[in-house]
Write a protein that holds these residues in place. Structure first.
Motif, mmCIF file in Angstrom:
data_model
loop_
_atom_site.group_PDB
_atom_site.id
_atom_site.type_symbol
_atom_site.label_atom_id
_atom_site.label_comp_id
_atom_site.label_asym_id
_atom_site.label_seq_id
_atom_site.Cartn_x
_atom_site.Cartn_y
_atom_site.Cartn_z
ATOM 1 N N HIS A 61 0.722 -1.140 0.065
ATOM 2 C CA HIS A 61 0.107 0.126 -0.198
ATOM 3 C C HIS A 61 0.839 1.193 -0.039
ATOM 4 O O HIS A 61 0.650 2.199 -0.781
ATOM 5 N N GLU A 62 1.812 1.171 0.944
ATOM 6 C CA GLU A 62 2.978 2.543 0.829
ATOM 7 C C GLU A 62 3.413 2.531 -0.507
ATOM 8 O O GLU A 62 3.850 3.651 -0.874
ATOM 9 N N LYS A 63 3.763 1.401 -1.074
ATOM 10 C CA LYS A 63 4.512 1.880 -2.555
ATOM 11 C C LYS A 63 3.732 2.255 -3.479
ATOM 12 O O LYS A 63 3.924 3.232 -4.337
ATOM 13 N N LEU A 64 2.222 1.744 -3.583
ATOM 14 C CA LEU A 64 1.377 2.516 -4.187
ATOM 15 C C LEU A 64 1.099 3.838 -4.070
ATOM 16 O O LEU A 64 1.014 4.610 -4.711
ATOM 17 N N HIS A 65 0.943 4.303 -2.888
ATOM 18 C CA HIS A 65 0.963 5.500 -2.192
ATOM 19 C C HIS A 65 1.864 6.358 -2.926
ATOM 20 O O HIS A 65 2.004 7.430 -3.322
ATOM 21 N N VAL A 66 3.385 5.985 -2.775
ATOM 22 C CA VAL A 66 4.479 6.635 -3.317
ATOM 23 C C VAL A 66 4.499 6.820 -4.862
ATOM 24 O O VAL A 66 4.877 7.704 -5.359
ATOM 25 N N THR A 67 3.996 5.670 -5.490
ATOM 26 C CA THR A 67 3.929 5.898 -6.857
ATOM 27 C C THR A 67 2.843 6.873 -7.177
ATOM 28 O O THR A 67 3.086 7.836 -8.407
ATOM 29 N N GLU A 68 1.939 6.990 -6.504
ATOM 30 C CA GLU A 68 0.868 8.000 -6.861
ATOM 31 C C GLU A 68 1.373 9.624 -6.626
ATOM 32 O O GLU A 68 1.100 10.454 -7.418
ATOM 33 N N LEU A 69 2.051 9.557 -5.381
ATOM 34 C CA LEU A 69 2.737 10.800 -4.997
ATOM 35 C C LEU A 69 3.655 11.276 -6.287
ATOM 36 O O LEU A 69 3.518 12.544 -6.760
ATOM 37 N N LYS A 70 4.290 10.287 -6.776
ATOM 38 C CA LYS A 70 5.499 10.478 -7.812
ATOM 39 C C LYS A 70 4.690 10.940 -9.179
ATOM 40 O O LYS A 70 5.130 12.101 -9.645
ATOM 41 N N THR A 71 3.735 10.365 -9.464
ATOM 42 C CA THR A 71 2.900 10.680 -10.617
ATOM 43 C C THR A 71 2.284 12.116 -10.473
ATOM 44 O O THR A 71 2.363 13.009 -11.365
ATOM 45 N N LYS A 72 1.934 12.658 -9.298
ATOM 46 C CA LYS A 72 1.330 13.917 -9.012
ATOM 47 C C LYS A 72 2.362 14.977 -9.088
ATOM 48 O O LYS A 72 2.222 15.867 -9.549
#
Length: 183
Positions: free
Chosen positions: A102-113
Motif C-alpha cells: 500500500h505504501e509503495k502504491l501511495h509513493v507511486t501516486e505521489l510521484k505521478t502527482k
C-alpha cells in the motif's frame, strides 16, 4: 511335525491331522500365510506369572514411563506454542507486506502527482517567459510610438522645395499653480 505345519497354516495337513490334535487351546489361533498386500498383526498377552515376576522392574519402568510421558507432554506443549507463534508471525508478516505494498502504491501516486505538477510548472514558466517577451515588445512599440509622437512633424512641400519644419509645442506643465486660498 504335523502340529508345526498345522500351526503355520498348512491347509492340506489339516485334513490328515488326527481329531485329538485339531482341538487347540482357546489362546492359540491358527496361523495363515500372508497373501500379497496383507499385513498380519498378532497381539501377544503376557501371562500373569510373567507380570508377577517382573513387578519390581515394572515399578521402575512405570516411573520412567510416567516421567517420559510428562516430558512428552511438555515437548508437545512447546511444539504447539511454537506453532502458534509461527502462525502469528506469518500473519504479522503478511500484514506488513500488505502495508508495504500500500505504501509503495501511495509513493507511486505521489510521484505521478509531482511529475504532473512539475510539468504544469514548466508550462507556466514557458508561458510566463512568452508573456514577458510580448510585454517587452509592446513596451518597445509604445516607446517608439511616444517618441514618434513627440518628434516634430515635417510637412513636405512640393517637389524641389525643402520641407517646412514644424515648431515643437511647448507644454505649460511648468506653470505655478494659482493660489486661491488666503494666508
Amino acid at each position: 511335525m504335523r502340529l508345526a505345519l498345522e500351526r503355520l497354516g498348512a491347509k492340506g495337513n489339516r485334513r490328515q491331522a488326527p481329531l485329538t490334535h485339531k482341538k487347540s487351546p482357546p489362546d492359540q489361533r491358527r496361523r495363515r500365510f500372508v497373501q500379497e498386500g496383507q499385513v498380519v498383526v498378532e497381539h501377544h498377552q503376557s501371562s500373569r506369572t510373567a507380570q508377577r515376576l517382573t513387578s519390581p522392574q515394572s515399578d521402575e519402568q512405570g516411573e520412567e514411563i510416567s516421567r517420559l510421558r510428562n516430558l512428552l507432554k511438555i515437548e508437545q506443549r512447546r511444539a504447539e506454542d511454537t506453532q502458534r507463534e509461527l502462525s502469528d508471525a506469518n500473519v504479522q508478516m503478511r500484514t506488513l507486506e500488505t502495508h508495504l505494498v500500500h505504501e509503495k502504491l501511495h509513493v507511486t501516486e505521489l510521484k505521478t502527482k509531482c511529475a504532473e505538477i512539475e510539468q504544469a510548472l514548466l508550462e507556466a514558466q514557458v508561458q510566463l517567459s512568452r508573456l514577458r517577451e510580448e510585454a517587452a515588445s509592446q513596451k518597445r512599440t509604445v516607446e517608439r510610438d511616444v517618441i514618434a509622437a513627440e518628434a516634430p512633424v515635417v510637412k513636405k512641400r512640393g517637389p524641389g522645395r525643402p520641407p517646412l519644419a514644424r515648431k515643437p509645442e511647448t507644454r505649460t506643465d511648468d506653470q505655478e499653480p494659482v493660489r486661491w486660498w488666503k494666508d
